[in-house]
Design a protein around this motif. Structure first.
Motif, short mmCIF file in Angstrom:
data_model
loop_
_atom_site.label_atom_id
_atom_site.label_comp_id
_atom_site.label_asym_id
_atom_site.label_seq_id
_atom_site.Cartn_x
_atom_site.Cartn_y
_atom_site.Cartn_z
N VAL A 60 46.62 45.37 41.38
CA VAL A 60 45.57 44.75 42.18
C VAL A 60 45.09 45.78 43.19
O VAL A 60 45.82 46.70 43.56
CB VAL A 60 46.06 43.49 42.94
CG1 VAL A 60 46.47 42.40 41.99
CG2 VAL A 60 47.16 43.81 43.91
N VAL A 62 43.89 46.22 47.00
CA VAL A 62 44.02 45.52 48.29
C VAL A 62 42.64 45.33 48.90
O VAL A 62 41.86 46.27 49.00
CB VAL A 62 44.94 46.32 49.24
CG1 VAL A 62 45.04 45.63 50.59
CG2 VAL A 62 46.32 46.53 48.62
N GLU A 63 42.37 44.10 49.29
CA GLU A 63 41.11 43.75 49.95
C GLU A 63 41.32 43.69 51.46
O GLU A 63 42.46 43.53 51.92
CB GLU A 63 40.63 42.37 49.46
CG GLU A 63 40.37 42.29 47.96
CD GLU A 63 39.18 43.12 47.53
OE1 GLU A 63 38.24 43.31 48.33
OE2 GLU A 63 39.21 43.60 46.38
N GLY A 65 42.05 42.37 54.93
CA GLY A 65 42.76 41.17 55.37
C GLY A 65 43.97 40.82 54.51
O GLY A 65 44.73 39.92 54.86
N ASP A 66 44.15 41.50 53.37
CA ASP A 66 45.31 41.23 52.52
C ASP A 66 46.58 41.76 53.17
O ASP A 66 46.56 42.78 53.87
CB ASP A 66 45.17 41.90 51.15
CG ASP A 66 44.26 41.13 50.20
OD1 ASP A 66 43.90 39.98 50.53
OD2 ASP A 66 43.91 41.69 49.15
N THR A 67 47.66 41.04 52.96
CA THR A 67 48.98 41.50 53.38
C THR A 67 49.88 41.56 52.15
O THR A 67 49.60 40.91 51.13
CB THR A 67 49.61 40.54 54.41
OG1 THR A 67 49.83 39.27 53.79
CG2 THR A 67 48.74 40.39 55.65
N TRP A 69 52.76 40.29 51.93
CA TRP A 69 53.33 38.95 51.78
C TRP A 69 52.37 38.04 51.00
O TRP A 69 52.78 37.32 50.08
CB TRP A 69 53.62 38.36 53.16
CG TRP A 69 54.34 37.04 53.12
CD1 TRP A 69 53.78 35.80 53.05
CD2 TRP A 69 55.75 36.85 53.13
NE1 TRP A 69 54.76 34.84 53.03
CE2 TRP A 69 55.98 35.46 53.09
CE3 TRP A 69 56.83 37.70 53.20
CZ2 TRP A 69 57.25 34.90 53.09
CZ3 TRP A 69 58.11 37.15 53.21
CH2 TRP A 69 58.30 35.76 53.15
N GLY A 70 51.10 38.08 51.35
CA GLY A 70 50.10 37.26 50.65
C GLY A 70 49.94 37.69 49.20
O GLY A 70 49.81 36.85 48.30
N ILE A 71 49.94 39.00 48.97
CA ILE A 71 49.82 39.51 47.60
C ILE A 71 51.04 39.07 46.78
O ILE A 71 50.91 38.63 45.64
CB ILE A 71 49.68 41.04 47.60
CG1 ILE A 71 48.34 41.44 48.23
CG2 ILE A 71 49.82 41.62 46.21
CD1 ILE A 71 48.19 42.93 48.51
N SER A 74 50.82 35.35 45.92
CA SER A 74 49.84 35.09 44.87
C SER A 74 50.33 35.60 43.52
O SER A 74 50.05 35.01 42.48
CB SER A 74 48.51 35.77 45.20
OG SER A 74 47.98 35.23 46.37
N PRO A 102 43.12 48.48 52.74
CA PRO A 102 42.03 48.11 51.82
C PRO A 102 41.70 49.27 50.89
O PRO A 102 41.64 50.43 51.30
CB PRO A 102 40.86 47.80 52.76
CG PRO A 102 41.51 47.39 54.04
CD PRO A 102 42.76 48.23 54.14
#
Length: 111
Positions: A60, A62-63, A65-67, A69-71, A74, A102
């Motif tokens: 993926v 990274v966008e 605001g991504d972390t 933990w969030g990645i 998901s 990012p």
């Protein structure tokens, strides 16, 4: 004079400390032998809760605001995010640094 010349010696007796030292030494030799014969991949699944590799990794980007933990949440919603984060860190060689930026491409464990 009958028997061997050493027959009048008392038998060897181990004290409690002597038995503990002997058992500890035997355990250390056994563990060292197992460690030397197990090879480097013997504990590969222990860090991720016994889940071995289950297929090819995907990536993926990274966008903003991504972390991590969030990645991780998901990527494997049914798993403990802490384990998934650790797997991502290991897979990407991040050496324990959970900072992502990012545009960075992150490989995700399959599963």
């Amino acid at each position: 004079m009958s028997g061997s010349p050493h027959s009048d010696r008392p038998p060897i007796r181990l004290t409690r400390r002597g038995r503990a030292v002997l058992v500890g030494f035997a355990a250390a030799v056994t563990l060292a032998g197992l460690w030397l014969t197990a090879g480097p991949g013997a504990v590969a699944g222990s860090r991720d809760g016994g889940r071995g590799p289950s297929g090819p990794a995907r990536t993926v980007v990274v966008e903003p605001g991504d972390t991590l933990w969030g990645i991780a949440s998901s990527a494997d919603p049914g798993a403990d995010p802490r384990l998934t984060v650790q797997r991502i860190l290991d897979l990407n060689g991040l050496n324990g640094d959970p900072t992502v930026r990012p545009g960075q491409e992150i490989r995700l464990p399959a599963g």
